[in-house]
Design a protein around this motif. Structure first.
Motif: not given
Lengths: 345, 345
Positions: A1-4, A313-322, A332-336, A340-345
């Motif tokens: 898994m690549r880092k952000i 950060i992951p939510d925004v990378i995952n979001a639709r463009p715009g 929004l919850v704490c990313k423990v 990079e574990h929270y990216l969907t693609s």
């Protein structure tokens, strides 16, 4: 898994915490932009105890041209007009953006032309721009979450209090601290803008975010300001002097938004020099069936801004463009774990 | 746009509010099941001021066989074992289900076999079953929303207080109200189950929901009970008598869950006869960076259960088939319009 990979764009008080939190959550910082501390290593500037091998540069275009990243964290200003060129160049470089700009959290009605332009640029480049910060949890998502227990809502009423004595003399000046009461009353009479700086009264954006999150429609927005005046002297750390009785120690900004659906949204932000024993408050009342009350004492105004933005950060990378406002983003919850574990693609 | 059709399965205190709220939000109630008020019109029983042309029946199979609906709202019991046959027959009839069962809000570890069976039946029938209620907002989603401002969490600590004097003598008996202290201490010594009825201590499920919502893993669960004993007499409405000093006026149930990730979750539910001036409290502390505190005074324990369940109706119809816990569902917000407007297909 690549880092952000991320670029720290603005390394002031908030930007330093954002950078520290990113490093701690496994984000690789590939570039740092600021007008101060140019040439210094970012690790030294944020006090991470080790070099990050990223030198702070004041040449944003150069950093963006030679640095690859997934996202830029922009912490440079509050008003859309001021952050526009910074956001634009990051989007055009193919980066997602989270900005601390309070206005960006919902700029569709306050700066519609800039919001539409950023939306278009982001879509053209297949990336997302969002405004987040303290408001994401405490003034938007916590309140819309509370409405989940409402059958019928008559009104949503909020109150936030912040201490002008902790934010330095510049911000205290914005909020008219230490001014003569008559001068401020005269400015209000002439409908001159208060606060006095480019500070946007953030609770307006927050109410608009809540309204959007509930699928409602804004009908009218009324803003009003009231100076806060005491009948006794008050020591002021920000100016290192005593504010005499009868002078201004801060402002109450009240926003009232009527919706087409008949639900009233109202909030007052009290920004003043605290008296002994006062502390930050975040308090909301949702009147209706049933009526619901919530109170956070001493909300983490500074650290919370940075933690919320880094969790986004992951939510925004995952979001639709715009241009995507926080009401549209997931819970929004704490990313423990490392982000990079929270990216969907 | 077609209206949502629902079956009211259980028309007791909570079931009546659920039915009233459904009617008010444009849901067509096509069937009503209860052992009481059989043959009466549902509109009369829920006090809606008009006939709904739905007669309450005690024959669930008959109602399900001859009635078409999208969803059943089941308010009959707390424990998974007790609600299983009711939920099963609704799923097999092709209905989505929301149950008020506290255990159903997260039954994966407390009743894993029943949870897995319902998951399978729901999937086979292409429908969804969920447990919701007061916990959805106040004990799960509000708390996970708060963690959005946490960079690092050390512990999540909660405290909820409910008044045994308001829930009738049966519930007061469950919670050992009016018993001799020595008897209760002896039961605790023998590790006998407390509370005494089939009541599940709901905060355990809520902590498990929070843990799932944050993507964490439960390592150990410890439950403990402590009787509440006063040094003075206390009048008790539920039993219409005085509880003498030294006898039990309620129970503190404490749940501690350790996670594999090292974050501790802990909550105490105080269920007792209130002394003058006491009121319901929902209070949470998230220790970490930063530390965050939240307090709801007088949370709407009864009306809130019904309003949250009715707001969840479109979310559950929209959800993937299977047994879906509330941590997986979208942000719960007030559905302001008729509920059919929130369906995605």
């Amino acid at each position: 898994m690549r880092k952000i990979k991320a670029i720290s764009y603005g390394v002031g008080n908030i930007g330093r915490d954002i950078a520290r939190f990113m490093v701690d959550k496994g984000v690789i910082i590939t570039g740092a932009i600021d007008l101060r501390n140019v040439g210094q290593d970012l690790g030294d500037v944020i006090g991470s105890g080790r070099k990050l091998n990223v030198q702070i540069s004041d040449n944003a275009d150069e950093v963006l041209a030679k640095t690859s990243a997934d996202i830029a964290l922009i912490a440079v200003a509050t008003a859309m007009e001021k952050i526009y060129p910074h956001v634009k160049r990051c989007l055009e470089a193919g980066l997602n953006v989270i900005t601390t700009s309070e206005e960006a959290s919902y700029a569709w009605t306050s700066s519609p032309a800039i919001a539409a332009k950023l939306d278009q640029i982001a879509k053209e480049n297949g990336v997302t721009v969002t405004g987040s910060g303290m408001q994401d949890v405490f003034w938007v998502n916590l309140i819309t979450a509370l409405t989940g227990a409402s059958h019928r809502i008559e009104s949503v009423e909020g109150r936030a209090m912040i201490n002008m004595d902790e934010l330095g003399p510049m911000v205290a000046e914005f909020y008219a601290v230490g001014r003569k009461a008559d001068d401020i009353y005269a400015m209000i009479e002439r409908k001159e803008k208060l606060p006095l700086g480019d500070e946007v009264v953030c609770l307006r954006m927050d109410l608009e975010n809540q309204i959007a999150g509930l699928g409602l429609t804004t009908k009218s927005i009324t803003e009003s300001v009231r100076p806060i005046i005491l009948d006794h002297d008050l020591p002021c750390k920000a100016f290192n002097r005593i504010i005499p009785a009868g002078d201004v120690t801060g402002l109450d900004n009240t926003i009232v938004i009527e919706t087409a659906e008949g639900i009233l949204f109202q909030a007052t932000q009290t920004a003043k020099v605290y008296e002994p024993g006062e502390y930050d408050i975040n308090e909301w009342l949702i009147r209706g069936t049933p009526t619901i009350h919530l109170r956070n004492d001493r909300p983490p105004t500074l650290l919370g801004t940075s933690s919320q933005i880094v969790n986004r950060i992951p939510d925004v990378i995952n979001a639709r463009p715009g241009y995507v406002t926080i009401d549209e983003l997931p819970k929004l919850v704490c990313k423990v774990r490392s982000l990079e574990h929270y990216l969907t693609s």
